[in-house]
Write an enzyme that holds these catalytic residues in place. Structure first.
Site, short mmCIF file in Angstrom:
data_model
loop_
_atom_site.label_atom_id
_atom_site.label_comp_id
_atom_site.label_asym_id
_atom_site.label_seq_id
_atom_site.Cartn_x
_atom_site.Cartn_y
_atom_site.Cartn_z
N ALA A 149 19.32 -38.73 8.45
CA ALA A 149 20.23 -38.89 9.57
C ALA A 149 21.36 -37.88 9.42
O ALA A 149 21.72 -37.50 8.31
CB ALA A 149 20.79 -40.31 9.57
N GLY A 170 16.53 -40.73 6.30
CA GLY A 170 15.84 -40.85 7.58
C GLY A 170 14.67 -39.89 7.70
O GLY A 170 13.72 -40.15 8.46
N GLU A 187 11.89 -41.58 6.03
CA GLU A 187 11.49 -42.68 6.92
C GLU A 187 10.71 -42.17 8.12
O GLU A 187 9.71 -42.77 8.52
CB GLU A 187 12.75 -43.45 7.36
CG GLU A 187 13.39 -44.17 6.18
CD GLU A 187 14.74 -44.77 6.50
OE1 GLU A 187 15.60 -44.04 7.03
OE2 GLU A 187 14.95 -45.96 6.23
N GLU A 210 20.20 -42.95 0.19
CA GLU A 210 21.30 -43.60 0.91
C GLU A 210 22.29 -44.29 -0.02
O GLU A 210 23.48 -44.36 0.26
CB GLU A 210 20.74 -44.63 1.91
CG GLU A 210 20.12 -44.01 3.16
CD GLU A 210 18.64 -43.71 3.01
OE1 GLU A 210 18.12 -43.68 1.86
OE2 GLU A 210 17.98 -43.49 4.04
C1 HXC Z 1 23.95 -33.39 8.23
C2 HXC Z 1 23.17 -32.01 6.57
C3 HXC Z 1 22.37 -33.04 6.05
C4 HXC Z 1 22.40 -34.31 6.72
C5 HXC Z 1 22.09 -31.30 4.84
N1 HXC Z 1 22.97 -30.96 5.79
N2 HXC Z 1 21.69 -32.56 4.97
N3 HXC Z 1 23.95 -32.20 7.65
N4 HXC Z 1 23.20 -34.43 7.80
N5 HXC Z 1 21.64 -35.34 6.33
C6 HXC Z 1 23.62 -29.67 5.97
C7 HXC Z 1 24.64 -29.40 4.89
O1 HXC Z 1 25.86 -30.04 5.20
C8 HXC Z 1 24.76 -27.91 4.96
O2 HXC Z 1 25.57 -27.57 6.07
C9 HXC Z 1 23.35 -27.46 5.30
O3 HXC Z 1 22.69 -28.62 5.84
C10 HXC Z 1 22.56 -27.02 4.08
O4 HXC Z 1 22.60 -28.04 3.10
P1 HXC Z 1 23.07 -27.78 1.59
O5 HXC Z 1 23.51 -29.08 1.03
O6 HXC Z 1 24.03 -26.65 1.52
O7 HXC Z 1 21.69 -27.33 0.95
P2 HXC Z 1 21.22 -27.49 -0.57
O8 HXC Z 1 22.37 -27.22 -1.51
O9 HXC Z 1 19.96 -26.73 -0.70
O10 HXC Z 1 20.90 -29.07 -0.73
C11 HXC Z 1 19.86 -29.64 0.03
C12 HXC Z 1 19.94 -31.19 -0.02
C13 HXC Z 1 21.36 -31.64 0.41
C14 HXC Z 1 19.67 -31.67 -1.46
C15 HXC Z 1 18.86 -31.75 0.89
O11 HXC Z 1 21.67 -31.02 1.65
C16 HXC Z 1 21.50 -33.11 0.61
O12 HXC Z 1 21.61 -33.87 -0.36
N6 HXC Z 1 21.57 -33.56 1.88
C17 HXC Z 1 21.80 -34.95 2.21
C18 HXC Z 1 20.55 -35.75 2.04
C19 HXC Z 1 20.81 -37.21 2.33
O13 HXC Z 1 21.70 -37.84 1.70
N7 HXC Z 1 20.09 -37.75 3.29
C20 HXC Z 1 20.28 -39.15 3.69
C21 HXC Z 1 21.20 -39.18 4.87
S1 HXC Z 1 21.57 -40.83 5.32
P3 HXC Z 1 26.79 -26.50 5.95
O14 HXC Z 1 27.47 -26.62 7.28
O15 HXC Z 1 27.61 -26.91 4.77
O16 HXC Z 1 26.06 -25.20 5.75
C22 HXC Z 1 20.23 -41.38 6.15
C23 HXC Z 1 20.34 -42.79 6.61
C24 HXC Z 1 19.12 -43.24 7.33
O17 HXC Z 1 19.30 -40.68 6.40
C25 HXC Z 1 19.36 -44.57 7.89
C26 HXC Z 1 19.09 -44.59 9.37
C27 HXC Z 1 19.80 -45.69 10.12
#
Ligand code: HXC
Length: 258
Positions: free
Chosen positions: A65, A109, A112, A132
């Site tokens: 997400a 997400g 998922e 999460e």
């Molecule tokens: C918004 C995101 C994002 C996300 C990455 N980005 N994941 N933006 N939402 N979920 C953005 C970063 O902010 C960054 O933007 C760009 O993408 C590149 O990511 P980096 O972190 O710089 O890349 P890297 O260092 O290679 O790391 C990759 C990664 C990391 C390990 C995947 O991005 C990460 O941990 N992302 C979050 C993953 C996560 O927690 N997902 C769960 C989300 S909650 P900028 O602008 O800085 O360049 C969820 C809830 C579901 O999904 C429930 C539904 C109701």
């Protein structure tokens, strides 16, 4: 954003949907979910299409997400704008098989969304996870329910409670994905499989998908009953007559999808 959040193209009888927010690692926002759902529904209604492939890019299938969008939400906001729940409800209603072709990150997400697909193919570099807990929340689009069905309780708990990720070799060994390939082959092989599925009788494919999916909803007795009813009703299809005739005449069947 000016760029479309998804791209679509067709190869033969297969619809291919590519998530297209590469700068955000294909994070799911409201617009992307709307466009993804519209594309899936349009392929589901299109009689030229027999199966759909959903994919991302080499770095990420989908990093979950959109955290920037979700940060703004309080309880009422999350309750009222739960577009991942809308996605989940709508994907369940798609009749045609959906193959997820996963390279790179499939997190939160994104994992998922992958698990909403009917078959998963993954590249060797694919990484799955439900991180999460590290953000102070829990999976909210099926993660706690589908991961346990895919890989069992102990592994699902291990991933969901620690936020650890799983590489594709472990994902294949534990049954989360059907097959793994070199990254550059993942999409091609998913399309080949989708084409194979699309070459069969469309109503029979839909019945098979529906019957398998009901296994997760019904107990064994009711599930077997549901399967029997669909199996018997397949005898009413012209394609059933054709399939049996073709076998006995030692020729390829010519499906009319009726
Ligand atoms: C918004 C995101 C994002 C996300 C990455 N980005 N994941 N933006 N939402 N979920 C953005 C970063 O902010 C960054 O933007 C760009 O993408 C590149 O990511 P980096 O972190 O710089 O890349 P890297 O260092 O290679 O790391 C990759 C990664 C990391 C390990 C995947 O991005 C990460 O941990 N992302 C979050 C993953 C996560 O927690 N997902 C769960 C989300 S909650 P900028 O602008 O800085 O360049 C969820 C809830 C579901 O999904 C429930 C539904 C109701």
């Amino acid at each position: 954003e000016l760029e479309p959040t998804i791209l679509t193209r067709e190869e033969g009888n297969v619809g291919i949907i590519t998530l297209n927010r590469p700068k955000a690692l294909n994070a799911l926002n409201a617009i992307l979910i709307d466009e993804l759902l519209a594309a899936l529904r349009s392929y589901d209604r299109n009689s030229d299409i027999g199966a759909v492939v959903v994919t991302g890019n080499n770095k990420a299938f989908c990093a979950g997400a959109d955290i920037k969008e979700q940060r703004e939400l309080d309880f009422v906001g999350a309750y009222n704008t739960d577009y991942l729940k809308d996605l989940n409800d709508a994907i369940v209603a798609i009749h045609k098989p959906i193959i997820g072709a996963i390279n790179g990150y499939a997190l939160g997400g994104g994992c998922e969304l992958a698990m909403m697909c009917d078959i998963l193919y993954a590249g060797r570099g694919a990484v799955f996870g439900q991180p999460e807990i590290k953000l102070g929340t829990i999976p909210g689009a099926g993660g706690t329910q589908r991961l346990i069905r895919a890989i069992g309780k102990s592994k699902a708990m291990d991933m969901i409670l620690t936020g650890r990720t799983m590489k594709s070799a472990e994902a294949e060994a534990s049954g989360l994905v059907a097959k793994i390939f070199d990254d550059e082959e993942t999409v091609t092989r998913a399309i080949e499989t989708a084409q194979k599925i699309a070459s069969f009788s469309a109503p029979v494919v839909a019945m098979a998908k529906e019957a398998v999916n009901e296994a997760e909803e019904l107990g064994l007795k009711n599930g077997l009953h549901f399967e029997s009813r669909l199996y018997h009703s397949s005898f009413g299809l012209a394609d059933h007559v054709e399939g049996f005739e073709a076998f006995l005449q030692k020729r390829e069947p010519r499906w009319t999808h009726k």
